[in-house]
Design an enzyme around this catalytic site. Structure first.
Site, PDB file in Angstrom:
ATOM      1  N   CYS A  86       0.801  -1.225   0.000  1.00 26.26           N
ATOM      2  CA  CYS A  86       0.000   0.000   0.000  1.00 26.26           C
ATOM      3  C   CYS A  86       0.832   1.272   0.000  1.00 26.26           C
ATOM      4  O   CYS A  86       0.610   2.168  -0.821  1.00 26.26           O
ATOM      5  CB  CYS A  86      -0.918   0.000   1.220  1.00 26.26           C
ATOM      6  SG  CYS A  86      -2.185  -1.281   1.196  1.00 26.26           S
ATOM      7  N   HIS A 135      -1.975   7.574   3.754  1.00 24.72           N
ATOM      8  CA  HIS A 135      -1.076   6.441   4.035  1.00 24.72           C
ATOM      9  C   HIS A 135       0.353   6.628   3.521  1.00 24.72           C
ATOM     10  O   HIS A 135       1.079   5.647   3.366  1.00 24.72           O
ATOM     11  CB  HIS A 135      -1.665   5.130   3.465  1.00 24.72           C
ATOM     12  CG  HIS A 135      -1.232   3.922   4.243  1.00 24.72           C
ATOM     13  ND1 HIS A 135      -1.477   2.628   3.816  1.00 24.72           N
ATOM     14  CD2 HIS A 135      -0.564   3.799   5.402  1.00 24.72           C
ATOM     15  CE1 HIS A 135      -0.991   1.771   4.689  1.00 24.72           C
ATOM     16  NE2 HIS A 135      -0.435   2.452   5.674  1.00 24.72           N
TER      17      HIS A 135
END
Length: 666
Positions: A86, A135
């Site tokens: 991710c 993120h």
């Protein structure tokens, strides 16, 4: 050597677009932005494999009509690649650079020195908004590495990953002792603020809320006559994959099917808003996913025809769906197997807005501009290779056209052959990466090594950002880096002088590379095996040696009535021999000659391979020198040594390694 090349071809399919009702044609609002400065809508679902999407063969049977229609209206990629996890995937997308260049690991996030797509577009007058998952700011992001500090005018969503939604429901979670995860929002120049707790209830609604806020962002900017960059990093299908209450239980395919329906529905909301605003022709829409299929049960994703999941460099982890639409600029209904990568989107967007100069020129940008290919002005994407790098910096694998060489083979599943760390897969013949063919196509290894050599050299020119660095970061002068070796292999070091060769050798017998004993009796751990290319004949061989011929059988334990043995035959009188082994391609066979050099036998083999640009057949030379060396210890038997030199191909380097065989399959 950025010549990195392969036998992938663009496949063009015609598709019928749905007829439009003239009465439904949206009327552009006053002040709509100039098409020369198109709006950019980048939609980026999380952990979504190709097997989830209808137009990619949806394995669950869950309908995805909005994604499918978007693909019909633009181009669908079947060889779109991403980073394997991710954080690194988001960094690569936003910067156009392999994420490993931006720092070791990911806990500290991305330094503010990196330039994002949003930062590059703002000086052109673009409004920029992020709605979904950030993120890339690290665990200590607040006030340090927020979206609004890296180019976004406003944002709404979660600063980290989706699985934190589970925390407050865990037995034993104490909100007085543990931080409660939150959904946040922020605007440039202001501190971000908490909106509401992020838990299993709000996890179901965050993607819908992000879509609605993104639509309001588009409406505001169209009304103001400003071009915009709407970045919508969805949280689905990352675990826990829990769909909006409106769609929970709607598909009969469990949480994952419902969540996929949610992804499609939310995309539809955005696309409908674009149509209603009358800006479809002036809006570049990109829908692609950050990683391959989710792997954690019960939210297990599907990779379609590929093997593996995200968090590995298996095709199922790094080959993801991607569709791109720009009416009037990108012809509709095209499907392409050309290699592309998420790092290409930044240069492509820069070209689309007519400002390629917004790419920073004080660092290496790994992406290439896909726009000429997307518009049909060029037949090839401009990319022929992709490197897959671990966070720590070492090379995991390289893809070149239809080939993939693993430098450090690891899957998310137990490896049945853990000592064989170097593997080559022919992805068109073997899309699931199950048959190692490095011994049969040695020329490919040289090309891959050349690609990596170029990458390693680039780290001397522009060193990596150190891991855990704080802001402000000041890069060292260009050219100040040290040599970097990104992979370990036995042929990367000098093999040293050859051992003594016994006179009048007889190579007959059964031979194995298995180590007789590697665990010292003191209890110390055995040394880890160093990755090796091997001899090219296999780890277990059976040899018949007579005065005029040498026959080597590659020992493969399969039912003989189903699969023939693999044998290599060499004449010892100087005559040429052919050794055709069918590995799924109809290539000309390699041609070998053998000659004695004292007590050593030298076998020279010419492996044919096609020039990917011209189609001309070239030859890669592989020289094996074999001899028997005297016994150096128990069980006091001579060892068979095979020194293998693989010649360079298409400008790649040659390599030499030695393989030692012992008698018997011990």
């Amino acid at each position: 050597m950025k010549k990195a090349m392969a036998f992938a071809f663009a496949l063009f399919l015609s598709a019928t677009r749905l007829p439009a009702d003239p009465s439904d044609t949206p009327v552009p609002l006053p002040g709509a932005p100039d098409p020369d400065r198109p709006n950019i809508v980048l939609i980026f679902p999380d952990n979504l494999g190709v097997g989830e999407v209808g137009c990619y063969g949806g394995a669950r049977g869950v309908l995805t009509p909005r994604i499918d229609r978007l693909a019909d209206e633009g181009m669908r990629f079947t060889n779109f690649n991403v980073e394997y996890s991710c954080v690194v995937s988001r960094i690569a997308l936003l910067t156009g650079r392999y994420a490993v260049r931006t720092g070791e690991g990911y806990a500290a996030g991305m330094t503010l020195w990196e330039v994002t797509i949003a930062e590059a577009l703002r000086p052109l007058g673009y409004s920029t908004g992020l709605f979904g998952k950030w993120h890339v700011g690290g665990s200590d992001w607040e006030g340090r590495r927020e979206p609004t500090q890296q180019g976004f005018d406003e944002w709404y969503g979660i600063p980290g990953t989706s699985h934190t939604a589970q925390f407050s429901s865990f037995e034993g979670f104490d909100p007085d002792r543990n931080d409660v995860p939150y959904i946040w929002e922020g605007r440039a120049g202001e501190p971000s603020r908490k909106v509401k707790p992020y838990n299993l209830e709000t996890r179901r609604t965050i993607d819908r809320e992000a879509a609605e806020r993104g639509i309001a962002f588009m409406e505001k900017n169209v009304k103001a006559g400003k071009p915009f960059f709407f970045f919508y990093p969805m949280t689905h299908l990352h675990f826990p994959a829990l769909a909006h209450p409106d769609l929970a239980g709607s598909t009969g395919a469990g949480d994952m099917g419902d969540a996929m329906a949610d992804v499609d529905h939310n995309l539809g909301l955005v696309l409908d808003a674009i149509e209603n605003l009358g800006i479809a022709d002036s809006t570049l829409v990109i829908w692609c996913t950050d990683n391959g299929a989710e792997m954690r049960r019960p939210w297990r994703g599907t990779s379609g025809p590929w093997r593996g999941f995200y968090n590995s460099a298996m095709e199922g982890g790094i080959r993801t769906p991607c569709v791109i639409r720009w009416p009037g600029r990108i012809p509709a209904g095209r499907v392409s197997n050309e290699v592309a990568h998420e790092i290409d989107l930044f240069p492509t967007i820069a070209a689309a807005v007519g400002a390629p100069g917004i790419l920073p020129d004080d660092r290496i940008i790994d992406g290439v501009d896909l726009l000429p290919f997307l518009e049909g002005r060029k037949a090839r994407s401009g990319r022929e290779n992709v490197i897959f790098l671990a966070r720590e910096g070492h090379v995991m694998a390289v893809k070149w056209r239809d080939w993939k060489l693993w430098y450090h083979f690891r899957t998310e599943m137990p490896d049945p052959d853990p000592d064989n760390l170097v593997r080559l897969f022919d992805l068109r013949v073997d899309p699931r990466e199950e048959i190692d063919v490095k011994d049969f196509y040695p020329w490919v290894i040289s090309i891959m090594d050349g690609i990596v050599a170029e990458y390693e050299a680039s780290l001397e020119i522009h060193p990596r950002v150190p891991g855990g660095i704080d802001d402000p970061y000041v890069p060292p002068p260009a050219g100040s880096g040290s040599p970097v070796a990104t992979y370990l292999r036995t042929d990367r070091s000098d093999p040293g002088p050859r051992s003594e060769a016994l006179p009048n050798p007889d190579f007959s017998g059964t031979w194995s590379t298995a180590v007789l004993s590697s665990a010292p009796p003191t209890g110390r751990s055995a040394p880890l095996p160093v990755p090796t290319l091997g001899s090219g004949w296999g780890d277990r061989i059976s040899v018949v040696h007579t005065a005029d011929r040498l026959e080597i059988e590659r020992v493969v334990f399969v039912p003989r009535e189903i699969q023939p043995p693999v044998r290599y035959r060499y004449a010892l009188n100087g005559a040429e021999t052919e050794n055709a082994v069918n590995m799924g391609r109809s290539d000309p066979p390699p041609i070998s000659t053998a000659a004695w050099d004292g007590n050593r036998l030298v076998i020279t083999t010419l492996h044919p391979y096609p020039n990917p640009e011209s189609g001309e057949w070239l030859k890669c030379e592989v020289i094996r020198t074999m001899w028997l060396q005297p016994a150096a210890g128990s069980p006091w038997e001579p060892a068979l040594v095979v020194e293998t030199k693989r010649g360079g191909a298409l400008g790649g380097p040659s390599s030499t390694n030695r393989t030692v065989y012992r008698r018997g399959y011990r």
